[in-house]
Design a protein around this motif. Structure first.
Motif, PDB file in Angstrom:
ATOM      1  N   GLY A  76     -28.483  11.386 -29.677  1.00 18.79           N
ATOM      2  CA  GLY A  76     -29.704  11.031 -28.973  1.00 18.79           C
ATOM      3  C   GLY A  76     -29.792  11.625 -27.578  1.00 18.79           C
ATOM      4  N   TRP A  77     -28.660  12.037 -27.030  1.00 15.17           N
ATOM      5  CA  TRP A  77     -28.617  12.639 -25.701  1.00 15.17           C
ATOM      6  C   TRP A  77     -28.474  14.159 -25.742  1.00 15.17           C
ATOM      7  CZ3 TRP A  77     -28.837   9.910 -21.019  1.00 15.17           C
ATOM      8  CH2 TRP A  77     -28.842   8.517 -21.148  1.00 15.17           C
ATOM      9  N   ALA A  78     -28.152  14.703 -26.894  1.00 15.44           N
ATOM     10  CA  ALA A  78     -27.806  16.126 -26.986  1.00 15.44           C
ATOM     11  C   ALA A  78     -29.038  17.009 -27.106  1.00 15.44           C
ATOM     12  CB  ALA A  78     -26.893  16.359 -28.189  1.00 15.44           C
ATOM     13  N   PRO A  79     -28.991  18.209 -26.522  1.00 16.98           N
ATOM     14  CA  PRO A  79     -30.054  19.189 -26.762  1.00 16.98           C
ATOM     15  C   PRO A  79     -29.974  19.686 -28.207  1.00 16.98           C
ATOM     16  CG  PRO A  79     -28.279  20.176 -25.498  1.00 16.98           C
ATOM     17  CD  PRO A  79     -27.956  18.717 -25.614  1.00 16.98           C
ATOM     18  N   ARG A  80     -30.935  20.505 -28.595  1.00 18.53           N
ATOM     19  CA  ARG A  80     -31.045  20.902 -29.999  1.00 18.53           C
ATOM     20  C   ARG A  80     -29.784  21.562 -30.525  1.00 18.53           C
ATOM     21  NH1 ARG A  80     -36.098  24.526 -31.730  1.00 18.53           N
ATOM     22  NH2 ARG A  80     -37.123  22.595 -31.057  1.00 18.53           N
ATOM     23  N   ASP A  81     -29.185  22.480 -29.768  1.00 12.95           N
ATOM     24  CA  ASP A  81     -27.990  23.144 -30.273  1.00 12.95           C
ATOM     25  C   ASP A  81     -26.815  22.177 -30.364  1.00 12.95           C
ATOM     26  OD1 ASP A  81     -28.164  23.054 -27.526  1.00 12.95           O
ATOM     27  OD2 ASP A  81     -27.201  24.977 -27.173  1.00 12.95           O
ATOM     28  N   GLY A  82     -26.813  21.148 -29.529  1.00 14.92           N
ATOM     29  CA  GLY A  82     -25.785  20.127 -29.648  1.00 14.92           C
ATOM     30  C   GLY A  82     -25.950  19.299 -30.903  1.00 14.92           C
ATOM     31  N   VAL A  83     -27.187  19.007 -31.280  1.00 18.14           N
ATOM     32  CA  VAL A  83     -27.446  18.251 -32.510  1.00 18.14           C
ATOM     33  C   VAL A  83     -27.007  19.052 -33.731  1.00 18.14           C
ATOM     34  CG1 VAL A  83     -29.231  17.204 -33.955  1.00 18.14           C
ATOM     35  CG2 VAL A  83     -29.314  16.914 -31.476  1.00 18.14           C
ATOM     36  N   VAL A  84     -27.206  20.366 -33.692  1.00 17.96           N
ATOM     37  CA  VAL A  84     -26.735  21.215 -34.796  1.00 17.96           C
ATOM     38  C   VAL A  84     -25.224  21.070 -34.960  1.00 17.96           C
ATOM     39  CG1 VAL A  84     -26.420  23.614 -35.552  1.00 17.96           C
ATOM     40  CG2 VAL A  84     -28.628  22.864 -34.637  1.00 17.96           C
ATOM     41  N   MET A  85     -24.510  21.079 -33.844  1.00 20.73           N
ATOM     42  CA  MET A  85     -23.053  20.893 -33.902  1.00 20.73           C
ATOM     43  C   MET A  85     -22.692  19.520 -34.459  1.00 20.73           C
ATOM     44  SD  MET A  85     -21.830  22.483 -30.248  1.00 20.73           S
ATOM     45  CE  MET A  85     -22.477  24.047 -29.670  1.00 20.73           C
ATOM     46  N   LEU A  86     -23.370  18.501 -33.985  1.00 17.26           N
ATOM     47  CA  LEU A  86     -23.057  17.144 -34.430  1.00 17.26           C
ATOM     48  C   LEU A  86     -23.359  16.960 -35.908  1.00 17.26           C
ATOM     49  CD1 LEU A  86     -24.321  15.036 -31.402  1.00 17.26           C
ATOM     50  CD2 LEU A  86     -21.964  15.528 -32.040  1.00 17.26           C
ATOM     51  N   ARG A  87     -24.420  17.595 -36.391  1.00 20.62           N
ATOM     52  CA  ARG A  87     -24.733  17.491 -37.821  1.00 20.62           C
ATOM     53  C   ARG A  87     -23.627  18.123 -38.656  1.00 20.62           C
ATOM     54  NH1 ARG A  87     -29.852  19.219 -37.697  1.00 20.62           N
ATOM     55  NH2 ARG A  87     -30.600  17.091 -37.360  1.00 20.62           N
ATOM     56  N   ALA A  88     -23.098  19.244 -38.194  1.00 17.97           N
ATOM     57  CA  ALA A  88     -21.981  19.871 -38.909  1.00 17.97           C
ATOM     58  C   ALA A  88     -20.732  18.997 -38.830  1.00 17.97           C
ATOM     59  CB  ALA A  88     -21.702  21.260 -38.328  1.00 17.97           C
ATOM     60  N   LEU A  89     -20.456  18.428 -37.658  1.00 22.48           N
ATOM     61  CA  LEU A  89     -19.277  17.576 -37.506  1.00 22.48           C
ATOM     62  C   LEU A  89     -19.382  16.292 -38.325  1.00 22.48           C
ATOM     63  CD1 LEU A  89     -18.681  17.986 -33.665  1.00 22.48           C
ATOM     64  CD2 LEU A  89     -17.248  18.901 -35.497  1.00 22.48           C
ATOM     65  N   ALA A  90     -20.605  15.865 -38.607  1.00 22.06           N
ATOM     66  CA  ALA A  90     -20.815  14.663 -39.426  1.00 22.06           C
ATOM     67  C   ALA A  90     -20.783  14.966 -40.922  1.00 22.06           C
ATOM     68  CB  ALA A  90     -22.153  14.007 -39.068  1.00 22.06           C
ATOM     69  N   ALA A  91     -20.740  16.236 -41.293  1.00 20.43           N
ATOM     70  CA  ALA A  91     -20.766  16.601 -42.712  1.00 20.43           C
ATOM     71  C   ALA A  91     -19.642  15.957 -43.521  1.00 20.43           C
ATOM     72  CB  ALA A  91     -20.746  18.123 -42.869  1.00 20.43           C
ATOM     73  N   GLY A 274     -15.174  17.779 -28.131  1.00 19.20           N
ATOM     74  CA  GLY A 274     -13.927  17.094 -27.841  1.00 19.20           C
ATOM     75  C   GLY A 274     -14.053  15.590 -27.981  1.00 19.20           C
ATOM     76  N   THR A 275     -15.175  15.042 -27.557  1.00 19.84           N
ATOM     77  CA  THR A 275     -15.389  13.603 -27.666  1.00 19.84           C
ATOM     78  C   THR A 275     -15.481  13.160 -29.115  1.00 19.84           C
ATOM     79  OG1 THR A 275     -16.463  13.470 -25.506  1.00 19.84           O
ATOM     80  CG2 THR A 275     -16.971  11.725 -27.087  1.00 19.84           C
ATOM     81  N   VAL A 276     -16.265  13.861 -29.908  1.00 16.61           N
ATOM     82  CA  VAL A 276     -16.386  13.499 -31.327  1.00 16.61           C
ATOM     83  C   VAL A 276     -15.032  13.587 -32.014  1.00 16.61           C
ATOM     84  CG1 VAL A 276     -17.424  14.154 -33.539  1.00 16.61           C
ATOM     85  CG2 VAL A 276     -18.812  14.144 -31.465  1.00 16.61           C
ATOM     86  N   ALA A 277     -14.275  14.630 -31.698  1.00 13.47           N
ATOM     87  CA  ALA A 277     -12.958  14.786 -32.314  1.00 13.47           C
ATOM     88  C   ALA A 277     -12.033  13.639 -31.928  1.00 13.47           C
ATOM     89  CB  ALA A 277     -12.349  16.122 -31.900  1.00 13.47           C
ATOM     90  N   ARG A 278     -12.036  13.255 -30.671  1.00 12.23           N
ATOM     91  CA  ARG A 278     -11.152  12.169 -30.236  1.00 12.23           C
ATOM     92  C   ARG A 278     -11.578  10.828 -30.838  1.00 12.23           C
ATOM     93  NH1 ARG A 278      -8.326  11.780 -24.796  1.00 12.23           N
ATOM     94  NH2 ARG A 278      -6.635  11.442 -26.291  1.00 12.23           N
ATOM     95  N   LEU A 279     -12.866  10.619 -30.993  1.00 14.20           N
ATOM     96  CA  LEU A 279     -13.343   9.404 -31.656  1.00 14.20           C
ATOM     97  C   LEU A 279     -12.930   9.392 -33.130  1.00 14.20           C
ATOM     98  CD1 LEU A 279     -16.951   9.147 -30.172  1.00 14.20           C
ATOM     99  CD2 LEU A 279     -15.040   7.616 -29.674  1.00 14.20           C
TER     100      LEU A 279
END
Length: 307
Positions: A76-91, A274-279
């Motif tokens: 919800g805080w990330a710009p568009r390219d950050g959301v693309v990364m998060l969607r891949a990390l959530a795969a 790094g945050t998503v990975a540590r979580l």
């Protein structure tokens, strides 16, 4: 640096405080009972989904659900390219949903799927399918690709390799982690399955690890064929029974590198990844601690490999 990435950096720093951490996880594992461990966990950083009366399976699932919720908050805080990364990390979490959906008819009380929201790739359409053939059609029309088989295990392995491939492409900061994870997936197939991986699984593995690794016929051959980015995953593995330690080592290395990454890039993609990975590491570690708590506080020495 855009205002969006600055906001992500601030939110990421706060989010990293929502981890239990290795020492607290060790203490959780040493609680005298599962009920005591879950009750304690329900009052900490996993309180979003963990409840005191949950069973082991329910509590472990709630830990992952809290991780998913935290990633959605970051999105919800990330710009568009950050959301693309998060969607891949959530795969990988969507891959878990796919696994459970395929087995839903055999489960008298199937769990609710993880709620990915805008981080889902194709989950709403996949959830509407009623058989493996329909699911394959949806997968083939999405970033997941066709798993190439109706066999439930082959579908599961294919989606995990596809998830790794997406991370390699969309999340450069996590490329080495995803490559090593794919190597561990393929290593388990070679070590424990009687039949060799199917052609589609080999193709998906080859896209991440190269054709030599994708076409390996044994654990030893795979270890020698891995690209440099993934070679560390199997560096100390010479027999199948060593794979669990390799997987624990994978999580440990991800945690160390993610911490350094977030510190180096406090207001950019490094902070987010790094945050998503540590979580994710913390959720894995807490699930392991809950597994040990029913032993009445007798923590296995091997928990050191986890914590």
């Amino acid at each position: 640096m855009s205002a969006g990435w600055v906001a992500v950096g601030v939110r990421s720093t706060a989010m990293r405080r929502r981890r239990l951490g290795p020492e607290a996880a060790r203490a959780l594992a040493a609680r005298p009972s599962l009920a005591a461990a879950v009750s304690e966990l329900a009052s900490g950083p996993y309180a979003h989904d963990v409840r005191p009366d949950q069973t082991l399976a329910e509590a472990q699932r709630a830990v992952v659900a809290t991780f998913v919720w935290n990633v959605r908050v970051l999105a919800g805080w990330a710009p568009r390219d950050g959301v693309v990364m998060l969607r891949a990390l959530a795969a990988p979490v969507e891959a878990l949903n796919i696994d459970e959906h395929l087995r839903r008819r055999a489960d008298p009380a199937p769990p609710a799927p993880y709620q990915l929201g805008a981080l889902a790739t194709a989950w709403p359409r996949l959830a509407a399918t009623t058989d493996v053939q329909g699911l394959r059609r949806v997968l083939a029309q999405s970033h997941w690709d066709d798993p190439g088989s109706d066999d439930l295990h082959e579908v599961s392995v294919a989606t995990r390799l596809s998830a790794a491939g997406r991370i390699v492409v969309d999340v450069p900061n996590a490329r080495a982690w995803a490559s090593a994870a794919a190597a561990l997936v393929l290593a388990r197939e070679l070590a424990y399955r009687a039949a060799p991986p199917g052609a589609r699984v080999r193709f998906l593995a080859s896209r991440v690890l190269g054709p030599a690794a994708g076409n390996a016929l044994s654990l030893q051959e795979l270890a020698g064929a891995l690209p440099r980015a993934a070679r560390w995953a199997l560096a100390d593995v010479s027999a199948p029974e060593q794979l669990w330690r390799a997987e624990a080592g994978w999580w440990g290395r991800v945690d160390r590198e993610a911490a350094a990454m977030a510190d180096r890039d406090a207001a950019g993609a490094g902070a987010l990844v790094g945050t998503v990975a540590r979580l994710a590491v913390d959720a894995w570690r807490v699930r392991a601690a809950l597994e040990l708590a029913p032993r009445g506080g007798h923590v296995a020495e091997d928990f050191g490999a986890v914590a």
